[in-house]
Design an enzyme around this catalytic site. Structure first.
Site, PDB file in Angstrom:
ATOM      1  N   ARG A   1      -8.490  12.325  12.355  1.00 60.27           N
ATOM      2  CA  ARG A   1      -7.084  11.992  12.617  1.00 60.27           C
ATOM      3  C   ARG A   1      -6.223  13.261  12.623  1.00 60.27           C
ATOM      4  NH1 ARG A   1      -5.390   6.877   9.239  1.00 60.27           N
ATOM      5  NH2 ARG A   1      -3.544   7.115  10.555  1.00 60.27           N
TER       6      ARG A   1
ATOM      7  N   ASP B   1       2.343  -0.947  11.802  1.00 55.79           N
ATOM      8  CA  ASP B   1       1.019  -1.372  11.320  1.00 55.79           C
ATOM      9  C   ASP B   1       0.693  -2.815  11.677  1.00 55.79           C
ATOM     10  OD1 ASP B   1       0.535   1.104  10.233  1.00 55.79           O
ATOM     11  OD2 ASP B   1       1.149   0.546   8.205  1.00 55.79           O
TER      12      ASP B   1
ATOM     13  N   ARG C   1       2.981   5.938  -3.419  1.00 60.04           N
ATOM     14  CA  ARG C   1       4.145   6.711  -3.883  1.00 60.04           C
ATOM     15  C   ARG C   1       4.358   6.549  -5.384  1.00 60.04           C
ATOM     16  NH1 ARG C   1       4.252   5.664   1.433  1.00 60.04           N
ATOM     17  NH2 ARG C   1       5.574   6.891   2.838  1.00 60.04           N
TER      18      ARG C   1
ATOM     19  N   LYS D   1       0.832  -1.207   0.000  1.00 63.39           N
ATOM     20  CA  LYS D   1       0.000   0.000   0.000  1.00 63.39           C
ATOM     21  C   LYS D   1       0.867   1.257   0.000  1.00 63.39           C
ATOM     22  CE  LYS D   1      -2.977   0.692   3.562  1.00 63.39           C
ATOM     23  NZ  LYS D   1      -2.872   2.017   4.212  1.00 63.39           N
ATOM     24  N   SER D   2       1.854   1.299   0.870  1.00 63.04           N
ATOM     25  CA  SER D   2       2.703   2.498   0.950  1.00 63.04           C
ATOM     26  C   SER D   2       3.387   2.768  -0.388  1.00 63.04           C
ATOM     27  CB  SER D   2       3.786   2.302   2.016  1.00 63.04           C
ATOM     28  OG  SER D   2       3.207   2.245   3.291  1.00 63.04           O
TER      29      SER D   2
ATOM     30  N   GLY E   1      -5.082   7.904   5.450  1.00 62.97           N
ATOM     31  CA  GLY E   1      -4.193   8.891   6.074  1.00 62.97           C
ATOM     32  C   GLY E   1      -2.958   9.156   5.231  1.00 62.97           C
TER      33      GLY E   1
ATOM     34  N   LYS F   1      -4.339   5.665  14.821  1.00 59.85           N
ATOM     35  CA  LYS F   1      -4.371   5.005  13.506  1.00 59.85           C
ATOM     36  C   LYS F   1      -5.824   4.970  13.022  1.00 59.85           C
ATOM     37  CE  LYS F   1       0.030   4.362  13.005  1.00 59.85           C
ATOM     38  NZ  LYS F   1       0.741   5.133  11.967  1.00 59.85           N
TER      39      LYS F   1
ATOM     40  N   ARG G   1      -6.072   1.630  18.141  1.00 59.14           N
ATOM     41  CA  ARG G   1      -5.758   0.194  18.071  1.00 59.14           C
ATOM     42  C   ARG G   1      -5.389  -0.420  19.416  1.00 59.14           C
ATOM     43  NH1 ARG G   1      -2.807   0.129  12.087  1.00 59.14           N
ATOM     44  NH2 ARG G   1      -4.786   0.090  10.978  1.00 59.14           N
TER      45      ARG G   1
ATOM     46  N   GLN H   1       4.916   9.193   7.134  1.00 57.16           N
ATOM     47  CA  GLN H   1       3.955  10.058   6.449  1.00 57.16           C
ATOM     48  C   GLN H   1       4.375  11.512   6.572  1.00 57.16           C
ATOM     49  OE1 GLN H   1       0.068   9.077   7.978  1.00 57.16           O
ATOM     50  NE2 GLN H   1      -0.020   7.177   6.806  1.00 57.16           N
TER      51      GLN H   1
HETATM   52  C1  S3P Z   1       2.671   4.903   6.154  1.00 59.26           C
HETATM   53  C2  S3P Z   1       3.288   5.238   7.325  1.00 59.26           C
HETATM   54  C3  S3P Z   1       2.807   4.822   8.656  1.00 59.26           C
HETATM   55  C4  S3P Z   1       1.799   3.704   8.571  1.00 59.26           C
HETATM   56  C5  S3P Z   1       0.796   3.917   7.487  1.00 59.26           C
HETATM   57  C6  S3P Z   1       1.466   4.058   6.132  1.00 59.26           C
HETATM   58  C7  S3P Z   1       3.231   5.399   4.895  1.00 59.26           C
HETATM   59  O1  S3P Z   1       2.237   5.928   9.301  1.00 59.26           O
HETATM   60  O2  S3P Z   1       1.138   3.540   9.799  1.00 59.26           O
HETATM   61  O3  S3P Z   1      -0.118   2.841   7.428  1.00 59.26           O
HETATM   62  O4  S3P Z   1       2.874   4.870   3.813  1.00 59.26           O
HETATM   63  O5  S3P Z   1       4.052   6.329   4.931  1.00 59.26           O
HETATM   64  P1  S3P Z   1       3.163   6.946  10.152  1.00 59.26           P
HETATM   65  O6  S3P Z   1       4.294   7.257   9.301  1.00 59.26           O
HETATM   66  O7  S3P Z   1       2.341   8.157  10.445  1.00 59.26           O
HETATM   67  O8  S3P Z   1       3.517   6.182  11.404  1.00 59.26           O
END
Ligand code: S3P
Length: 436
Positions: free
Chosen positions: A123, A316, A26, A21-22, A95, A343, A347, A170
């Site tokens: 959030r 996560d 990007r 997903k991350s 988020g 989150k 959680r 993030q």
């Molecule tokens: C993510 C960073 C994490 C993670 C989120 C995805 C990202 O959050 O919990 O599910 O893709 O950069 P944080 O960086 O705020 O901890």
């Protein structure tokens, strides 16, 4: 939507969980900002990454619909190629979309508004609006620092040196993306390593990223050159299967093409500390990202004190890890993880409530949880719309004595749309209906 689980069973065979997903977020953002045509494979067709795709389309970028292999073609218009969206950008539950796009949009010559679902609108966003404000961005949020975020164009952003108060990929990524549009250099210092996919992918797109210990920096005004991106399977989705196969007797499962970036590997480290049998097979790289197949077999787990330096590396995966802890001999203690409270759900509380409902002793603290392993009963658990909570409790059924019902599971589609059929094919006794 609810999940209905019959107790028992095991996990066997081979599973390829969906794309990371991350990295999917990007790939769309950097592909949109690059000069030329970017070809992506393995893109996650989950609601979260599709929200990023839709947002970039709404800003004039031509992007094809993902096919079954996650192939997406992005016709990037260069660093200055985005156009004003005609409506607020709705980022759903995501988020990552909101925080990264806030940085990307802060330096655009047009106004934009970012909104999301009920969870995302609660959030914390000050963690990005505050440093972006230091760069000269004009962003307003609600009085409590939440979305809607209203971004107004400014003449020029300026580079900053910023020390992150909490390890957050993030926030780091948001600042670095704004840094692409800023005058001079933008540096971010992290208190602990967080996932570095943005840095790796910027490099893959030919953008210079400077590193100096815990500092990472970019200079504004460079150029991203389109490239092909192969997205690994998501370790965060594989985590449910790593836990399920560890706790269920006679399991032997292979998870293929899983991303094992060192800034994401905490779940493997922690499960191995608990006695899990996880073998890393055939390590290789997809672009700049390390990948391997993971073979996991049942093992007798024992409780551990989770080292605080592992928290950001497994951030996560705690819902899944808590299920492992519930099935382990003795106590597992987590501290230094207050981030889990902000989150997709709280959680710490939501997992403590669910474990308690299933007969496991779980004591929440402000920044963690203490779990005593025991016999999982059956019962009903509310996931509070949190995808990872729902999938974690689904795996608990492998060791429960009675059926488990999990409520409010529709958001599983944000990160893992085919979770139930894929898990069922591997041996989980799962079905779903629309009654909860
Ligand atoms: C993510 C960073 C994490 C993670 C989120 C995805 C990202 O959050 O919990 O599910 O893709 O950069 P944080 O960086 O705020 O901890």
């Amino acid at each position: 939507m609810r999940f209905l689980l019959n107790p028992g069973g095991n996990l066997r065979g081979s599973v390829r969980v969906p794309g990371d997903k991350s990295i999917s977020h990007r790939a769309i953002m950097l592909g949109a900002l690059a000069d030329g045509v970017t070809g992506v494979t393995g893109f996650l067709s989950g609601a979260d990454s599709l929200a990023t795709l839709a947002a970039c389309r709404a800003m004039g970028v031509a992007i094809t619909d993902p096919d079954a292999a996650g192939r997406v073609t992005i016709h990037g218009g260069g660093l200055h190629g985005l156009t004003a969206p005609s409506a607020p950008l709705d980022l759903g539950n995501s988020g990552t979309s909101m925080r990264l796009l806030a940085g990307l949009l802060a330096g655009q010559p047009f106004a934009s508004t970012l909104i999301g679902d009920a969870s995302l609108m609660q959030r914390p966003m000050r963690r990005v609006t505050q440093p972006l404000g230091l760069m000269g961005a004009q962003i307003t949020a609600s009085a409590s620092g939440t979305a809607p975020l209203q971004i107004t164009p400014v003449d020029q952003l300026r580079g900053i040196e910023y020390a992150l108060p909490v390890a957050s990929a993030q926030v780091k990524s948001s600042i670095l993306l704004a840094g692409l549009f800023a005058d001079g250099a933008t540096w971010v210092t992290e208190p602990a390593p967080s996932r570095d996919h943005t840095e790796r992918m910027l490099t893959a797109f030919g953008y210079t990223v400077e590193r100096d210990g815990m500092r990472v920096g970019v200079r504004g005004g460079g150029r991203l050159v389109a490239t092909d991106v192969a997205i690994p399977a998501d370790l965060s989705s594989a985590a449910f299967f790593l836990v399920g196969a560890s706790i269920a007797p006679e399991s032997d499962l292979i998870l293929t093409d899983v991303g094992i970036n060192p800034t994401r590997r905490g779940i493997i480290t922690l499960l191995q500390m608990m006695g899990a049998d996880i073998e890393i097979v055939n390590p290789r790289t997809f672009g700049g990202e390390p990948v391997a197949d993971l073979r996991v077999r049942s093992a007798a787990l024992h409780g551990i004190e989770i080292p605080e330096e592992q928290v950001a590396l497994a951030i996560d995966e705690f819902p899944a890890l808590f299920i492992a802890a519930a099935c382990a001999e003795g106590e597992t203690v987590l501290r230094g993880a207050a981030e889990l409270r902000v989150k997709e759900s709280d959680r710490i509380q939501v997992m403590a409530d669910g474990l308690t409902a299933l007969g496991i002793a779980a004591d929440p603290a402000a920044d963690g949880l203490r779990i005593r392993g025991g016999q999982l009963r059956g019962g009903t658990v509310n996931s509070h719309g949190d995808h990872r909570v729902a999938m974690a409790f689904a795996m608990a059924a492998l060791r429960a004595s009675e059926p488990i019902t999990i409520l409010d599971c529709a958001n599983v589609a944000t990160s893992f749309p085919d979770f139930a059929p894929l898990a069922a094919a591997a041996g989980l006794r799962i079905s779903s209906d629309d009654n909860g």
